[in-house]
Design an enzyme around this catalytic site. Structure first.
Site, PDB file in Angstrom:
ATOM      1  N   GLY A 123      -5.655  11.724  -0.938  1.00 41.28           N
ATOM      2  CA  GLY A 123      -7.238  12.527  -1.021  1.00 41.28           C
ATOM      3  C   GLY A 123      -8.060  11.790  -0.670  1.00 41.28           C
ATOM      4  O   GLY A 123      -8.215  10.144  -0.497  1.00 41.28           O
ATOM      5  N   GLY A 176     -12.652  11.892   0.647  1.00 42.72           N
ATOM      6  CA  GLY A 176     -13.880  12.264   0.039  1.00 42.72           C
ATOM      7  C   GLY A 176     -14.563  12.964  -1.249  1.00 42.72           C
ATOM      8  O   GLY A 176     -15.777  13.225  -1.756  1.00 42.72           O
ATOM      9  N   SER A 177     -13.460  11.825  -2.014  1.00 44.52           N
ATOM     10  CA  SER A 177     -14.385  10.969  -3.148  1.00 44.52           C
ATOM     11  C   SER A 177     -13.935  12.405  -4.100  1.00 44.52           C
ATOM     12  O   SER A 177     -13.785  12.899  -5.292  1.00 44.52           O
ATOM     13  CB  SER A 177     -15.520  11.130  -3.650  1.00 44.52           C
ATOM     14  N   GLY A 236     -11.739  14.789  -6.519  1.00 49.96           N
ATOM     15  CA  GLY A 236     -10.404  14.776  -7.753  1.00 49.96           C
ATOM     16  C   GLY A 236     -10.965  13.152  -8.373  1.00 49.96           C
ATOM     17  O   GLY A 236     -10.254  12.856  -9.455  1.00 49.96           O
ATOM     18  N   ARG A 282      -9.515   5.181   9.334  1.00 50.12           N
ATOM     19  CA  ARG A 282     -10.702   6.422  10.417  1.00 50.12           C
ATOM     20  C   ARG A 282     -12.346   5.559  10.341  1.00 50.12           C
ATOM     21  O   ARG A 282     -12.406   4.550   9.595  1.00 50.12           O
ATOM     22  CB  ARG A 282     -10.421   7.479   9.573  1.00 50.12           C
TER      23      ARG A 282
END
Length: 427
Positions: free
Chosen positions: A155, A157-158, A160, A280
């Protein structure tokens, strides 16, 4: 042969337009391939060419790029989203274009596999365990010792990610992750990690070269929504050397080094501990801050790289650049937001961005999409940049009317506030 085209696999809600603009400045025709082009409002607003295609299907993407190659010379293929970056590597290999190593990106995007490789290389990381169910989460948390970080093994973007300080928080978050509320992009697997205490730093690299180190803070723990970021981080020479050495060791351990990478660390009582490596460019305000602080436009240089040209990573200036993110304090309907023009007029402010409009429903997911705007400032002085940001942020205000319980449940089931293009005031 027609125009030289840059193929973007998916866009990006925050920095996608910057890729488009950089490509155009380099004389390239940008084309975005997306499973849902409507996710990126700038495509329609700027009348940009886009193609609806299943970006989870490598065969579909190969077919579409082959079709486009009959009209355009495909100069390069890239992406801003981590979820499709390994696919970009496979496409580049298929079409014999410069690109990231797909296998290295895939290993890095699996946080458990990443942890294993870093540990094998002797790089300092938090104690970690991989759990598949609630019983294992509870057992591993007891083994490691509370507080622990609990997050999906895959995952960005933080999403969860939560700091669980006690058993109640642990049980609540485990239920959230495994009970159907969290959107999984892979089989549900949970990392339970030791909480590394200390200041947070992020290292930006390109082509195995350290570009910059920033320091950042988060808004309202136990979640990890960025509230501020500053380049360069205030480090001693020894601290900088130690952080950069660990970062370069990460690249070697993970087989990275082509193109951009972002390494996140905490400086603990024992020194730097690697929290995460992202194969990235950093999203959000980071590319703009790096350009202001060092005079290096990483997005432009990445596009040069993917089109087979040499990138120029020489630092051309030295400033302190910082950002403050506007994070709503509650869920509800955004009645109004005001003060952007006044904030943009403050000397030293470079940019004020707003992501949402009045009457927009705000339903926080406690990830990077919670931010409703930002302020960026730069100056030769850290103190002046900080004061400028503080003054500008104080000029911006908003009002949110809370949902009724029924309305909130309905909105949460439908998802959070829709993406909006950045309506930015730039000096």
């Amino acid at each position: 042969m027609g125009n030289r085209a840059l193929i973007m696999i998916e866009g990006h809600r925050r920095i996608g337009l910057l890729f488009i603009q950089a490509a155009q400045r380099l004389g390239l025709h940008p084309i975005t391939l997306s499973a849902d082009p409507a996710r990126y409002p700038y495509l329609a607003a700027e009348s940009l060419e886009n193609v609806h295609v299943d970006t989870d299907s490598l065969d579909a993407l190969i077919h579409e790029c082959s079709r486009l190659s009959k009209t355009y010379e495909i100069a390069g293929i890239t992406a801003a989203e981590e979820e499709v970056y390994a696919t970009v590597g496979k496409l580049c290999e298929h079409f014999d274009l410069p690109g990231p190593n797909a296998a290295s990106v895939e290993r890095c995007c699996d946080k458990f596999a990443q942890r294993q490789l870093l540990a094998e290389a002797g790089i300092p990381i938090p104690i970690y365990r991989l759990a598949a169910n609630e019983t294992e989460v509870k057992s591993f948390a007891a083994e490691i010792g509370l507080p622990v970080i609990v997050k999906p093994a895959v995952g960005t973007g933080s999403s969860g990610v939560r700091l669980c300080r006690n058993l109640d928080a642990l049980a609540e978050h485990t239920t959230y992750l495994l009970g159907g509320k969290h959107k999984w992009t892979s089989l549900p697997r949970i990392l339970v990690e030791e909480f590394a205490r200390g200041p947070f730093y992020s290292v930006d690299t390109m082509e195995k070269e350290i570009i910059g180190v920033c320091t950042a803070d988060f808004d309202r723990p136990p979640h990890f929504v960025f509230s501020r970021c500053t380049y360069p981080a205030p480090l001693t020479d020894d601290e900088y050397k130690c952080i950069t050495e660990v970062s370069l060791n990460c690249l070697r351990a993970l087989g990275l080094g082509w193109g951009p990478t972002t390494i996140e660390l905490r400086w603990t009582i024992g020194g730097p501990v690697v929290v995460e490596v992202n194969p990235r460019l950093a999203g959000g305000t980071n590319p703009r801050l790096i350009k202001l602080a060092y005079g290096v436009d990483l997005i432009t240089e990445l596009i040069k790289l993917v089109t087979g040209n040499e990138c120029d990573l020489r630092k051309k200036q030295s400033q302190t650049a910082g950002s403050r993110h506007l994070v709503p304090e509650r869920d509800g309907i955004l009645d109004w937001i005001d003060g952007h023009s006044r904030a943009a007029a403050v000397p030293g402010v470079d940019q004020v961005g707003c992501y949402v409009k009045a009457k927009t429903p705000i339903a926080r997911n406690f990830d990077y999409l919670d931010s409703i705007g930002h302020v960026i400032a730069a100056s030769p002085s850290p103190a002046l940049t900080e004061a400028t940001l503080q003054h500008a942020v104080e000029l911006i205000s908003w009002s949110i009317t809370p949902f009724s319980t029924l309305d909130e449940q309905e909105l949460r089931s439908a998802g959070s506030h829709p993406p909006a293009s950045v309506d930015a005031s730039t000096r």
